[in-house]
Design a protein around this motif. Structure first.
Motif, PDB file in Angstrom:
ATOM      1  N   ARG A  17      26.574  47.992 -17.997  1.00 24.92           N
ATOM      2  CA  ARG A  17      26.046  48.587 -16.793  1.00 24.92           C
ATOM      3  C   ARG A  17      25.994  48.001 -15.730  1.00 24.92           C
ATOM      4  NH1 ARG A  17      20.173  46.177 -18.775  1.00 24.92           N
ATOM      5  NH2 ARG A  17      18.914  47.755 -16.989  1.00 24.92           N
ATOM      6  N   VAL A  18      25.945  49.125 -14.506  1.00 20.34           N
ATOM      7  CA  VAL A  18      26.620  49.247 -13.678  1.00 20.34           C
ATOM      8  C   VAL A  18      25.378  49.107 -12.150  1.00 20.34           C
ATOM      9  CG1 VAL A  18      28.264  49.934 -11.936  1.00 20.34           C
ATOM     10  CG2 VAL A  18      28.870  50.692 -14.293  1.00 20.34           C
ATOM     11  N   TYR A  19      25.804  48.127 -11.429  1.00 17.12           N
ATOM     12  CA  TYR A  19      25.277  48.363 -10.305  1.00 17.12           C
ATOM     13  C   TYR A  19      25.883  48.269  -8.879  1.00 17.12           C
ATOM     14  CZ  TYR A  19      20.896  46.184 -13.712  1.00 17.12           C
ATOM     15  OH  TYR A  19      20.542  46.314 -14.480  1.00 17.12           O
ATOM     16  N   ILE A  96      32.971  42.758 -20.908  1.00 18.04           N
ATOM     17  CA  ILE A  96      31.569  42.098 -19.501  1.00 18.04           C
ATOM     18  C   ILE A  96      30.374  43.439 -20.116  1.00 18.04           C
ATOM     19  CG2 ILE A  96      31.117  42.648 -16.955  1.00 18.04           C
ATOM     20  CD1 ILE A  96      34.169  41.355 -17.176  1.00 18.04           C
ATOM     21  N   LYS A  97      29.338  43.233 -19.594  1.00 19.78           N
ATOM     22  CA  LYS A  97      28.175  43.540 -20.094  1.00 19.78           C
ATOM     23  C   LYS A  97      27.454  44.436 -18.884  1.00 19.78           C
ATOM     24  CE  LYS A  97      27.834  43.338 -24.807  1.00 19.78           C
ATOM     25  NZ  LYS A  97      28.438  44.742 -25.686  1.00 19.78           N
ATOM     26  N   LYS A  98      27.873  43.764 -17.630  1.00 21.39           N
ATOM     27  CA  LYS A  98      26.299  43.951 -16.665  1.00 21.39           C
ATOM     28  C   LYS A  98      27.823  43.971 -15.601  1.00 21.39           C
ATOM     29  CE  LYS A  98      21.905  43.157 -16.883  1.00 21.39           C
ATOM     30  NZ  LYS A  98      20.578  42.831 -16.460  1.00 21.39           N
ATOM     31  N   ILE A  99      28.417  45.235 -14.415  1.00 21.39           N
ATOM     32  CA  ILE A  99      29.030  44.532 -12.894  1.00 21.39           C
ATOM     33  C   ILE A  99      28.449  45.451 -11.819  1.00 21.39           C
ATOM     34  CG2 ILE A  99      31.195  45.440 -12.389  1.00 21.39           C
ATOM     35  CD1 ILE A  99      31.910  45.763 -14.922  1.00 21.39           C
ATOM     36  N   LEU A 100      28.718  44.392 -11.078  1.00 18.82           N
ATOM     37  CA  LEU A 100      27.812  44.642  -9.055  1.00 18.82           C
ATOM     38  C   LEU A 100      29.379  44.991  -8.275  1.00 18.82           C
ATOM     39  CD1 LEU A 100      25.885  44.737  -7.900  1.00 18.82           C
ATOM     40  CD2 LEU A 100      26.740  42.317  -7.137  1.00 18.82           C
ATOM     41  N   MET A 114      34.288  55.530 -10.557  1.00 15.88           N
ATOM     42  CA  MET A 114      34.813  56.141 -11.665  1.00 15.88           C
ATOM     43  C   MET A 114      36.008  56.483 -11.986  1.00 15.88           C
ATOM     44  SD  MET A 114      35.687  60.617 -10.135  1.00 15.88           S
ATOM     45  CE  MET A 114      37.023  59.993  -9.425  1.00 15.88           C
ATOM     46  N   ARG A 115      37.014  55.554 -10.828  1.00 16.00           N
ATOM     47  CA  ARG A 115      38.380  55.345 -11.111  1.00 16.00           C
ATOM     48  C   ARG A 115      38.498  54.106 -12.041  1.00 16.00           C
ATOM     49  NH1 ARG A 115      41.334  56.119  -5.411  1.00 16.00           N
ATOM     50  NH2 ARG A 115      41.394  57.837  -5.003  1.00 16.00           N
ATOM     51  N   LEU A 116      37.231  53.416 -12.483  1.00 16.45           N
ATOM     52  CA  LEU A 116      37.524  52.141 -13.173  1.00 16.45           C
ATOM     53  C   LEU A 116      37.319  52.810 -14.851  1.00 16.45           C
ATOM     54  CD1 LEU A 116      36.773  49.397 -11.303  1.00 16.45           C
ATOM     55  CD2 LEU A 116      38.821  50.209 -12.144  1.00 16.45           C
ATOM     56  N   GLN A 117      36.587  54.081 -14.711  1.00 15.55           N
ATOM     57  CA  GLN A 117      36.145  54.854 -15.794  1.00 15.55           C
ATOM     58  C   GLN A 117      34.653  53.819 -16.936  1.00 15.55           C
ATOM     59  OE1 GLN A 117      37.280  57.297 -17.662  1.00 15.55           O
ATOM     60  NE2 GLN A 117      38.839  57.708 -16.106  1.00 15.55           N
ATOM     61  N   LEU A 118      34.156  53.883 -15.529  1.00 13.27           N
ATOM     62  CA  LEU A 118      32.587  52.975 -15.774  1.00 13.27           C
ATOM     63  C   LEU A 118      31.632  54.281 -15.407  1.00 13.27           C
ATOM     64  CD1 LEU A 118      33.719  49.601 -13.732  1.00 13.27           C
ATOM     65  CD2 LEU A 118      33.419  49.464 -16.246  1.00 13.27           C
ATOM     66  N   PRO A 119      30.530  53.604 -15.756  1.00  9.29           N
ATOM     67  CA  PRO A 119      29.429  54.902 -15.918  1.00  9.29           C
ATOM     68  C   PRO A 119      29.209  54.252 -14.373  1.00  9.29           C
ATOM     69  CG  PRO A 119      28.862  53.238 -17.354  1.00  9.29           C
ATOM     70  CD  PRO A 119      30.221  52.486 -17.018  1.00  9.29           C
ATOM     71  N   ILE A 120      28.420  55.402 -13.920  1.00  5.42           N
ATOM     72  CA  ILE A 120      27.120  55.450 -12.971  1.00  5.42           C
ATOM     73  C   ILE A 120      26.858  54.442 -12.154  1.00  5.42           C
ATOM     74  CG2 ILE A 120      25.677  57.181 -10.826  1.00  5.42           C
ATOM     75  CD1 ILE A 120      28.963  57.848 -11.136  1.00  5.42           C
ATOM     76  N   PRO A 121      26.474  53.943 -11.343  1.00  2.00           N
ATOM     77  CA  PRO A 121      25.271  52.573 -10.802  1.00  2.00           C
ATOM     78  C   PRO A 121      24.332  53.103 -11.664  1.00  2.00           C
ATOM     79  CG  PRO A 121      26.942  52.823  -9.281  1.00  2.00           C
ATOM     80  CD  PRO A 121      27.325  54.192  -9.968  1.00  2.00           C
ATOM     81  N   GLU A 122      23.208  52.820 -11.922  1.00  5.44           N
ATOM     82  CA  GLU A 122      21.933  52.536 -12.529  1.00  5.44           C
ATOM     83  C   GLU A 122      20.947  52.407 -11.255  1.00  5.44           C
ATOM     84  OE1 GLU A 122      20.565  48.928 -15.413  1.00  5.44           O
ATOM     85  OE2 GLU A 122      21.497  50.172 -16.073  1.00  5.44           O
ATOM     86  N   LYS A 123      21.745  51.520 -10.433  1.00  2.34           N
ATOM     87  CA  LYS A 123      21.017  50.960  -9.566  1.00  2.34           C
ATOM     88  C   LYS A 123      21.987  50.379  -8.400  1.00  2.34           C
ATOM     89  CE  LYS A 123      17.294  47.857  -7.997  1.00  2.34           C
ATOM     90  NZ  LYS A 123      16.134  48.886  -7.738  1.00  2.34           N
ATOM     91  N   TYR A 124      21.373  50.877  -6.674  1.00  2.00           N
ATOM     92  CA  TYR A 124      22.195  50.896  -5.480  1.00  2.00           C
ATOM     93  C   TYR A 124      20.952  50.308  -4.353  1.00  2.00           C
ATOM     94  CZ  TYR A 124      24.485  55.170  -7.329  1.00  2.00           C
ATOM     95  OH  TYR A 124      25.284  55.964  -8.350  1.00  2.00           O
ATOM     96  N   ILE A 125      21.346  49.132  -4.432  1.00  4.81           N
ATOM     97  CA  ILE A 125      21.143  48.493  -3.162  1.00  4.81           C
ATOM     98  C   ILE A 125      21.699  48.063  -2.427  1.00  4.81           C
ATOM     99  CG2 ILE A 125      20.757  45.991  -2.840  1.00  4.81           C
ATOM    100  CD1 ILE A 125      21.394  46.455  -6.215  1.00  4.81           C
TER     101      ILE A 125
END
Length: 310
Positions: A17-19, A96-100, A114-125
């Motif tokens: 999960r990405v924030y 790692i399960k969550k990344i900010l 995108m460059r790290l092949q991670l999902p698009i963030p689910e929340k933007y702060i």
């Protein structure tokens, strides 16, 4: 299967999960990153080319070691393949399960993900969500006048790092976060002038001064700045007419007073704020100078052409 495809499949299977935490450069994101991370139960942070877990640097190298601004931008955006792969391997290895992810805009954070092949963030702060206008302005002054940046890790990680971060290290600061209750964003035991209580957890942050932070601050002629401003006004909306421009040089950068004619039908407050943000963003990106503020004066409203008004 290629290495990148393996990593992409791994991250997807593990449900990482990405924030996103974003705001303009120098507004205090790195200083407040731990506050955001604690609120959402996140341990890992990606900031300026580094993968940080807790208060430890897991992988990468800091953009703050670069000798010039553009080099720092390339590092922060993970332009180099070996840099991206280094981070990706560390994410997989440490499960790692969550990344900010920290960035200057939603677009930048999405590009990093995108460059790290991670999902698009689910929340933007946004930085404005957790810091007051006064706190943001104070952070900008510290950045522009003193050239100070923050790396959200303990001083030991910076001073003893093999990449020779010691040469940019200035100081360390500690911020208290309540274990049972999150303190107001931006509040620290130092700012409150209170000793940390037994319910507080202390996070240490390192203050650094990159070589580019002061040496790359530029002064340009008022004529060049005026040409740039006119160009970006036209780029924003060709119908807007520039009637006058005053340029004031201050210790932290420039202040502009822009007089314009706006086309009929514009929402004046909204349009001037958008125009102001666009001009500041473009000039700072291209010229690496700071535009402290732009005051926009509307001289008149441009009427619609006869064919449109009929």
């Amino acid at each position: 299967m290629a290495f990148r495809e393996i990593l992409e499949a791994f991250f997807a299977a593990k449900g990482i999960r990405v924030y996103a935490f974003y705001g303009p450069s120098g507004t205090g994101k790195s200083f407040r990153a731990k506050l955001v991370a604690q609120k959402y139960g996140i341990k890992a942070i990606i900031d300026d080319g580094l993968l940080i877990d807790g208060e430890k640097i897991l992988a990468g190298h800091s953009a703050k070691l670069e000798d010039n601004y553009m080099g720092a931008v390339r590092v922060a955006l993970f332009d180099a393949k070996d840099h991206r792969d280094d981070i990706a391997r560390a994410i997989a290895k440490n499960k790692i399960k969550k990344i900010l992810i920290l960035g200057t805009s939603e677009k930048m954070v999405n590009k990093i993900a995108m460059r790290l092949q991670l999902p698009i963030p689910e929340k933007y702060i946004k930085i404005e969500d957790i810091a007051t206008k006064e706190q943001i302005e104070e952070a900008r002054r510290s950045r522009q006048i003193e050239g100070k940046h923050v790396i959200p890790v303990r001083a030991y990680e910076v001073k003893e790092n093999k990449n020779n971060y010691k040469k940019i290290f200035v100081d360390s600061i500690r911020v208290a976060l309540a274990k049972r209750k999150l303190l107001p964003f931006g509040a620290s035991s130092t700012e409150k002038k209170e000793e940390p209580s037994a319910n507080d957890k202390l996070f240490e942050k390192s203050v650094v001064r990159p070589s580019f932070s002061v040496s790359d601050r530029k002064k340009i002629s008022q004529a060049a700045l005026a040409r740039m401003t006119g160009h970006y006004v036209k780029q924003y909306d060709e119908r807007i007419r520039v009637k006058g421009l005053s340029i004031i040089l201050i210790p932290t950068g420039y202040k502009l007073v822009l007089t314009v004619d706006l086309p009929f039908g514009s929402n004046l407050t909204e349009e001037t704020q958008k125009l102001k943000a666009f001009i500041i963003d473009m000039i700072e990106k291209v010229s690496q100078i700071l535009i402290e503020d732009i005051s926009i004066i509307i001289d008149r409203i441009i009427p619609l052409p006869p064919a449109e008004s009929a």
